[in-house]
Design an enzyme around this catalytic site. Sequence first.
Site, short mmCIF file in Angstrom:
data_model
loop_
_atom_site.label_atom_id
_atom_site.label_comp_id
_atom_site.label_asym_id
_atom_site.label_seq_id
_atom_site.Cartn_x
_atom_site.Cartn_y
_atom_site.Cartn_z
CD GLU A 101 -2.86 0.70 2.30
OE1 GLU A 101 -3.45 -0.41 2.85
OE2 GLU A 101 -3.25 1.71 3.09
CG ASP A 103 -1.60 4.57 2.76
OD1 ASP A 103 -2.25 4.03 1.90
OD2 ASP A 103 -1.82 4.01 3.86
CD GLU A 105 -4.68 7.56 5.72
OE1 GLU A 105 -5.60 6.98 5.94
OE2 GLU A 105 -3.52 7.39 6.47
#
Length: 282
Positions: A101, A103, A105
């Site tokens: 993953e 990311d 955010e």
Amino acid sequence: MASSQASTAACFFLALCLASIALAGNFYQDVDITWGDGRAKILDDGQLLTLSLDKYSGSGFQSRNQYLYGRFDMQLKLVPGDSAGTVATLYLSSQGNAHDEIDFEFLGNLSGDPYVVHTNLYTQGKGDREQQFYLWFDPTMDFHTYSVLWNPRHIVFSVDGTPIREFRNRESAGVPYPKSQAMRAYASLWDADDWATRGGLVKTDWSKAPFTASYRNYTANGCVWNSGASSCAVGSNSWMWQELDSNAMNRLKWVQKNYMIYNYCTDPKRFPQGLPRECNAS
């Protein structure tokens, strides 16, 4: 779309022979809305996608294609005003417990306080590689471009073309690197007031709901994964071996000096057995 020219050139990595595909511009074609019961909306003939959050649910979407390496760009305009407790995301992820993953955010905050850009990476199901930044502009006033470059050499997070984080492939030093699991692009808007704003001290003010984040100009220039294989046409994948030049490295250092607010590699209290191996790799 993929080049129509036939090519039998040698594959560059893992003996894969691929067809590079660049997708841009129409959410009706490029993504599927996956949750939210109508809170996600595609507008302007597919050029704009909005995600909304209220006290009952957030919303999200995912790319129709999966990729093994690529460059991914999206323009976002984040939730304006009092956005404390909300998290808007843009990320790549594979499936399963041992997933990879990458990311972005975006952690909301009280009106007038800066957003926090939270980045993280998972390899084979293990994360804990957070770096956090403030931005040098108000991300709620206009659209800005957030990008991920993922190739065999490194992963680079960028904002408006300025790199803010690099994670190099250090398999030679025993650091796992995402290289074999295809990933989709995802985006979501959800409530995380148990941790997002000042460690959960500031809660979501539902009187300000619905909260809305806007997405546009999604571009995926990558190696599309299909039936267990992935390929890129020779000459169309300039990103595959792209490195940071001296100007980009200087911009990266500028961001990390002036806007980084957390780095897991400088937090030994979290790692009593020693910092992760990549923190000490040259």
